[in-house]
Design a protein around this motif. Structure first.
Motif, PDB file in Angstrom:
ATOM      1  N   SER A 110      43.841 105.071 -14.440  1.00 18.93           N
ATOM      2  CA  SER A 110      43.902 104.134 -15.558  1.00 18.93           C
ATOM      3  C   SER A 110      42.804 103.087 -15.455  1.00 18.93           C
ATOM      4  N   VAL A 111      42.613 102.576 -14.257  1.00 25.87           N
ATOM      5  CA  VAL A 111      41.561 101.582 -14.036  1.00 25.87           C
ATOM      6  C   VAL A 111      40.192 102.206 -14.306  1.00 25.87           C
ATOM      7  N   PHE A 112      39.994 103.433 -13.837  1.00 32.89           N
ATOM      8  CA  PHE A 112      38.722 104.107 -14.074  1.00 32.89           C
ATOM      9  C   PHE A 112      38.543 104.471 -15.541  1.00 32.89           C
ATOM     10  N   GLY A 113      39.629 104.645 -16.288  1.00 30.66           N
ATOM     11  CA  GLY A 113      39.534 104.882 -17.721  1.00 30.66           C
ATOM     12  C   GLY A 113      38.929 103.695 -18.443  1.00 30.66           C
ATOM     13  N   VAL A 114      39.307 102.492 -18.045  1.00 32.85           N
ATOM     14  CA  VAL A 114      38.735 101.277 -18.642  1.00 32.85           C
ATOM     15  C   VAL A 114      37.254 101.189 -18.288  1.00 32.85           C
ATOM     16  N   LEU A 115      36.916 101.466 -17.029  1.00 36.64           N
ATOM     17  CA  LEU A 115      35.519 101.429 -16.595  1.00 36.64           C
ATOM     18  C   LEU A 115      34.693 102.465 -17.350  1.00 36.64           C
ATOM     19  N   MET A 116      35.225 103.673 -17.523  1.00 35.54           N
ATOM     20  CA  MET A 116      34.497 104.713 -18.249  1.00 35.54           C
ATOM     21  C   MET A 116      34.275 104.325 -19.707  1.00 35.54           C
ATOM     22  N   ALA A 117      35.295 103.767 -20.348  1.00 35.10           N
ATOM     23  CA  ALA A 117      35.152 103.350 -21.747  1.00 35.10           C
ATOM     24  C   ALA A 117      34.090 102.276 -21.886  1.00 35.10           C
ATOM     25  N   TRP A 118      34.015 101.378 -20.921  1.00 31.91           N
ATOM     26  CA  TRP A 118      33.021 100.308 -20.970  1.00 31.91           C
ATOM     27  C   TRP A 118      31.613 100.843 -20.695  1.00 31.91           C
ATOM     28  N   LEU A 119      31.460 101.665 -19.667  1.00 34.81           N
ATOM     29  CA  LEU A 119      30.141 102.180 -19.308  1.00 34.81           C
ATOM     30  C   LEU A 119      29.575 103.131 -20.356  1.00 34.81           C
ATOM     31  N   LEU A 120      30.412 103.977 -20.931  1.00 32.63           N
ATOM     32  CA  LEU A 120      29.945 104.948 -21.911  1.00 32.63           C
ATOM     33  C   LEU A 120      29.989 104.420 -23.340  1.00 32.63           C
ATOM     34  N   ARG A 121      30.450 103.180 -23.498  1.00 34.17           N
ATOM     35  CA  ARG A 121      30.510 102.531 -24.816  1.00 34.17           C
ATOM     36  C   ARG A 121      31.268 103.382 -25.830  1.00 34.17           C
ATOM     37  N   ILE A 122      32.477 103.758 -25.465  1.00 35.65           N
ATOM     38  CA  ILE A 122      33.290 104.615 -26.323  1.00 35.65           C
ATOM     39  C   ILE A 122      33.888 103.777 -27.436  1.00 35.65           C
ATOM     40  N   ALA A 123      33.629 104.177 -28.671  1.00 35.49           N
ATOM     41  CA  ALA A 123      34.124 103.468 -29.848  1.00 35.49           C
ATOM     42  C   ALA A 123      34.312 104.486 -30.971  1.00 35.49           C
ATOM     43  N   PRO A 124      35.207 104.190 -31.928  1.00 29.29           N
ATOM     44  CA  PRO A 124      35.464 105.145 -33.002  1.00 29.29           C
ATOM     45  C   PRO A 124      34.250 105.388 -33.899  1.00 29.29           C
ATOM     46  N   ASP A 125      33.345 104.432 -33.993  1.00 31.66           N
ATOM     47  CA  ASP A 125      32.198 104.580 -34.884  1.00 31.66           C
ATOM     48  C   ASP A 125      30.975 105.190 -34.193  1.00 31.66           C
ATOM     49  N   ARG A 126      31.121 105.612 -32.944  1.00 31.53           N
ATOM     50  CA  ARG A 126      30.025 106.240 -32.206  1.00 31.53           C
ATOM     51  C   ARG A 126      30.382 107.687 -31.896  1.00 31.53           C
ATOM     52  N   SER A 127      29.353 108.494 -31.688  1.00 33.13           N
ATOM     53  CA  SER A 127      29.630 109.882 -31.307  1.00 33.13           C
ATOM     54  C   SER A 127      30.202 109.912 -29.890  1.00 33.13           C
ATOM     55  N   ALA A 128      31.032 110.895 -29.626  1.00 24.67           N
ATOM     56  CA  ALA A 128      31.716 110.970 -28.336  1.00 24.67           C
ATOM     57  C   ALA A 128      30.770 111.479 -27.246  1.00 24.67           C
ATOM     58  N   PRO A 129      30.716 110.799 -26.105  1.00 21.94           N
ATOM     59  CA  PRO A 129      29.852 111.225 -24.990  1.00 21.94           C
ATOM     60  C   PRO A 129      30.555 112.252 -24.099  1.00 21.94           C
ATOM     61  N   TRP A 130      30.698 113.475 -24.583  1.00 23.84           N
ATOM     62  CA  TRP A 130      31.466 114.488 -23.860  1.00 23.84           C
ATOM     63  C   TRP A 130      30.875 114.794 -22.490  1.00 23.84           C
ATOM     64  N   ILE A 131      29.571 114.995 -22.429  1.00 27.75           N
ATOM     65  CA  ILE A 131      28.930 115.310 -21.147  1.00 27.75           C
ATOM     66  C   ILE A 131      29.035 114.111 -20.211  1.00 27.75           C
ATOM     67  N   GLY A 132      28.834 112.922 -20.734  1.00 36.23           N
ATOM     68  CA  GLY A 132      28.947 111.709 -19.919  1.00 36.23           C
ATOM     69  C   GLY A 132      30.337 111.547 -19.328  1.00 36.23           C
ATOM     70  N   ALA A 133      31.367 111.891 -20.105  1.00 36.78           N
ATOM     71  CA  ALA A 133      32.743 111.781 -19.612  1.00 36.78           C
ATOM     72  C   ALA A 133      33.009 112.789 -18.493  1.00 36.78           C
ATOM     73  N   LEU A 134      32.502 114.012 -18.648  1.00 31.00           N
ATOM     74  CA  LEU A 134      32.663 115.017 -17.598  1.00 31.00           C
ATOM     75  C   LEU A 134      31.955 114.585 -16.318  1.00 31.00           C
ATOM     76  N   VAL A 135      30.729 114.100 -16.462  1.00 29.82           N
ATOM     77  CA  VAL A 135      29.951 113.690 -15.287  1.00 29.82           C
ATOM     78  C   VAL A 135      30.562 112.441 -14.646  1.00 29.82           C
ATOM     79  N   PHE A 136      30.973 111.469 -15.460  1.00 31.21           N
ATOM     80  CA  PHE A 136      31.596 110.260 -14.923  1.00 31.21           C
ATOM     81  C   PHE A 136      32.842 110.617 -14.124  1.00 31.21           C
ATOM     82  N   GLY A 137      33.721 111.407 -14.714  1.00 29.76           N
ATOM     83  CA  GLY A 137      34.946 111.792 -14.012  1.00 29.76           C
ATOM     84  C   GLY A 137      34.657 112.564 -12.743  1.00 29.76           C
ATOM     85  N   GLY A 138      33.768 113.543 -12.849  1.00 31.03           N
ATOM     86  CA  GLY A 138      33.475 114.385 -11.705  1.00 31.03           C
ATOM     87  C   GLY A 138      32.827 113.646 -10.552  1.00 31.03           C
TER      88      GLY A 138
END
Length: 153
Positions: free
Chosen positions: A58-86
């Motif tokens: 959960s804590v890393f979910g907040v960090l990932m959302a902040w680092l990848l700038r996840i927002a409804p009006d932006r395209s989803a960073p699918w590769i970034g999310a896979l790499v961040f998690g991995g």
């Protein structure tokens, strides 16, 4: 509020439905010994390991959302999310959480890192799936934005 709580909940749910499910599937396929959803006590807290992992995720979910700038009006960073998690979750597990529990990196780390990368990459993807679902604009919000002259995504 949406920038902290929704990623926190998304990270928690992704750990339960994506990371732990991936571990269970790998176990069922005979690839790994440990099955998902371990109920062994997580010391020093004494809660089941899968709940402790979900709380850390959960804590890393907040960090990932902040680092990848996840927002409804932006395209989803699918590769970034896979790499961040991995990479980030696996590194945190091996070099921070493990040593804090007395499990030091030693010997052949490749199998542990490979399984960690795969399961945590699935967590990253799942966290992004939940974040995008929770943060999605409704049709009413899009219609209001169109009337006000704002461009819809």
């Amino acid at each position: 509020m949406q920038k902290v709580i929704l990623p926190f909940v998304s990270g928690f749910l992704a750990a339960l439905f994506f990371r732990e499910a991936t571990l269970a599937l790998l176990h069922a396929a005979g690839v790994i010994d440990p099955a998902g959803y371990s109920t062994a006590p997580f010391l020093p807290l004494g809660i089941p390991e899968f709940i402790a992992n979900a709380l850390w995720s959960s804590v890393f979910g907040v960090l990932m959302a902040w680092l990848l700038r996840i927002a409804p009006d932006r395209s989803a960073p699918w590769i970034g999310a896979l790499v961040f998690g991995g990479i980030v979750l696996t590194a945190a597990s091996v070099f921070v959480v493990g040593p804090a529990r007395g499990i030091w990196p030693s010997g052949n780390m490749l199998p542990r890192l490979a399984i960690g990368f795969v399961t945590n990459a699935m967590w990253g993807w799942g966290a992004l799936v939940f974040m995008r679902a929770f943060m999605a604009e409704t049709a009413g919000e899009r219609a209001r934005d169109n009337r006000s002259g704002r461009r819809a995504p």
